[in-house]
Design a protein around this motif. Sequence first.
Motif, PDB file in Angstrom:
ATOM      1  N   GLY A 162      39.798  35.913  41.822  1.00 63.83           N
ATOM      2  CA  GLY A 162      39.195  35.407  40.601  1.00 63.83           C
ATOM      3  C   GLY A 162      39.278  33.896  40.488  1.00 63.83           C
ATOM      4  N   SER A 166      42.873  50.959  36.417  1.00 63.63           N
ATOM      5  CA  SER A 166      41.617  50.247  36.584  1.00 63.63           C
ATOM      6  C   SER A 166      41.932  48.761  36.627  1.00 63.63           C
ATOM      7  CB  SER A 166      40.664  50.560  35.430  1.00 63.63           C
ATOM      8  OG  SER A 166      39.440  49.901  35.598  1.00 63.63           O
ATOM      9  N   VAL A 167      41.523  48.104  37.702  1.00 69.45           N
ATOM     10  CA  VAL A 167      41.794  46.678  37.887  1.00 69.45           C
ATOM     11  C   VAL A 167      40.464  45.949  37.932  1.00 69.45           C
ATOM     12  CG1 VAL A 167      42.798  44.925  39.409  1.00 69.45           C
ATOM     13  CG2 VAL A 167      43.914  47.164  39.164  1.00 69.45           C
ATOM     14  N   SER A 168      40.346  44.873  37.177  1.00 74.88           N
ATOM     15  CA  SER A 168      39.085  44.126  37.103  1.00 74.88           C
ATOM     16  C   SER A 168      39.127  42.900  38.004  1.00 74.88           C
ATOM     17  CB  SER A 168      38.803  43.675  35.672  1.00 74.88           C
ATOM     18  OG  SER A 168      38.598  44.797  34.836  1.00 74.88           O
ATOM     19  N   ILE A 169      38.024  42.674  38.701  1.00 76.60           N
ATOM     20  CA  ILE A 169      37.815  41.431  39.437  1.00 76.60           C
ATOM     21  C   ILE A 169      36.904  40.571  38.570  1.00 76.60           C
ATOM     22  CG2 ILE A 169      36.925  40.377  41.546  1.00 76.60           C
ATOM     23  CD1 ILE A 169      39.207  42.060  42.265  1.00 76.60           C
ATOM     24  N   ASP A 170      37.413  39.495  38.036  1.00 75.24           N
ATOM     25  CA  ASP A 170      36.665  38.680  37.075  1.00 75.24           C
ATOM     26  C   ASP A 170      35.960  37.526  37.786  1.00 75.24           C
ATOM     27  OD1 ASP A 170      37.494  40.222  34.866  1.00 75.24           O
ATOM     28  OD2 ASP A 170      39.429  39.172  34.835  1.00 75.24           O
ATOM     29  N   GLU A 184      46.005  44.100  41.942  1.00 73.84           N
ATOM     30  CA  GLU A 184      46.157  43.124  40.862  1.00 73.84           C
ATOM     31  C   GLU A 184      46.372  41.720  41.416  1.00 73.84           C
ATOM     32  OE1 GLU A 184      48.122  45.843  37.265  1.00 73.84           O
ATOM     33  OE2 GLU A 184      49.420  44.714  38.633  1.00 73.84           O
ATOM     34  N   GLN A 222      31.383  48.028  42.835  1.00 74.24           N
ATOM     35  CA  GLN A 222      32.525  48.828  42.407  1.00 74.24           C
ATOM     36  C   GLN A 222      33.368  49.144  43.635  1.00 74.24           C
ATOM     37  OE1 GLN A 222      31.346  52.745  41.116  1.00 74.24           O
ATOM     38  NE2 GLN A 222      33.138  53.049  39.818  1.00 74.24           N
ATOM     39  N   ALA A 239      43.165  40.545  43.034  1.00 73.96           N
ATOM     40  CA  ALA A 239      42.163  40.243  42.005  1.00 73.96           C
ATOM     41  C   ALA A 239      42.428  38.887  41.358  1.00 73.96           C
ATOM     42  CB  ALA A 239      42.169  41.341  40.942  1.00 73.96           C
ATOM     43  N   SER A 297      31.376  40.263  38.424  1.00 69.28           N
ATOM     44  CA  SER A 297      32.603  41.013  38.138  1.00 69.28           C
ATOM     45  C   SER A 297      32.404  42.502  38.408  1.00 69.28           C
ATOM     46  CB  SER A 297      33.022  40.808  36.680  1.00 69.28           C
ATOM     47  OG  SER A 297      33.307  39.451  36.420  1.00 69.28           O
ATOM     48  N   TYR A 298      33.504  43.175  38.719  1.00 72.88           N
ATOM     49  CA  TYR A 298      33.436  44.620  38.956  1.00 72.88           C
ATOM     50  C   TYR A 298      34.819  45.228  38.796  1.00 72.88           C
ATOM     51  CZ  TYR A 298      34.890  43.061  43.649  1.00 72.88           C
ATOM     52  OH  TYR A 298      35.535  42.466  44.691  1.00 72.88           O
ATOM     53  N   ARG A 299      34.851  46.561  38.865  1.00 72.70           N
ATOM     54  CA  ARG A 299      36.076  47.305  38.620  1.00 72.70           C
ATOM     55  C   ARG A 299      36.576  47.965  39.890  1.00 72.70           C
ATOM     56  NH1 ARG A 299      36.711  53.057  35.496  1.00 72.70           N
ATOM     57  NH2 ARG A 299      35.297  53.633  37.161  1.00 72.70           N
TER      58      ARG A 299
END
Length: 368
Positions: free
Chosen positions: A235, A7-11, A228, A166, A231, A16-18
């Motif tokens: 970000g 699971s990679v987060s976009i901050d 990653e 998402q 992201a 934000s989303y996953r």
Amino acid sequence: MPRLLHSVSIDLGARSYRIAIGSGLLADPATYDGLPAARSAVIVSNTTVAPLYAAQLRAALAGRFAHIHEVQLPDGEEFKNWQTLQQIFDALLAQECDRKTVLFALGGGVVGDMTGFAAASYMRGVPFVQVPTTLLAQVDSSVGGKTAINHPLGKNMIGAFYQPQQVVCDLDVLASLPPREFSAGLAEVIKYGPIADMAFFDWLEQHMDALMARDGAALAHAVRRSCEIKAEVVGQDERETGLRAILNFGHTFGHAIEAGMGYGAWLHGEGVGAGMVMAAALSQQLGLVDAAFVQRLTALVQRAGLPVRAPQLDAQDNAGRYLQLMRVDKKAEAGEIRFIVIDGPGRAALRSAPDALVRAVIDACCAA
């Protein structure tokens, strides 16, 4: 049994989303937990992907939405235009979709870009989810909120920045990709090494055979690391005012190839593959990298099944045609073309270059 591997987060604060990466995710109702409540959902796909996966997605969403509609677009980059975009709007209006309606982009980069643009525009913005079914879309176009359609004079020139709720990267769907489409996706994987992470570039050299064989573990790592890196960049620079431009390594040349050949003649990733070789050659001419680096990158692009020689776009003045097309580029300023170059392995920069030098690179890199 569905398996969420990464699971990679976009901050991006409130936006934000996953990014979920794994196997069996597309058809698992739990994948879509946390989406905004709505009466209706619209699955936007194309005539190639919808017969393969639309029923699975519809079944996964059935307990969440009272009404699920489908829109099937024609398949191909040549259809990434205003006329096809209107088909999405026509369906939304015909079904009396309100501003809470959730759109699901089920397909590759073309479907994702057009669905995102439709979501950004319909009633001034409705939520959407990216469900990318190509490698290229999973590692690049579905992430970061760039949405657009093409214009005959330039690629992705009409669009908006609009983030999804998402991104669902189901690795299982990559098994149905034709070899040419799979190789096109590897171009966007390869680019992350030279611009940001030479350890990843080394890993790609060691595992390219496994990737070409679609080994599950290799694919999972390649998709995760690509997401990653993207992201991290997005970000820091959501709207491409600076750093995010490095993600376009190879794209200035590549977009010229796509437009010059006619959209669809070369796949986007094929243009990027040859474009990266050209951009690396330009980097060498600017004294930023050595010949050995250019040779390494060229060899890796070739091992991925991608072209390393660019096409001739004009029999009379090929370099001139490239320059003309590259001036219609979002990175150009006041008619000056700016290129993403490799400012030493693992670092990228936005630079201009004299036309004469660019012409020499084009002449050297184009097929006879």
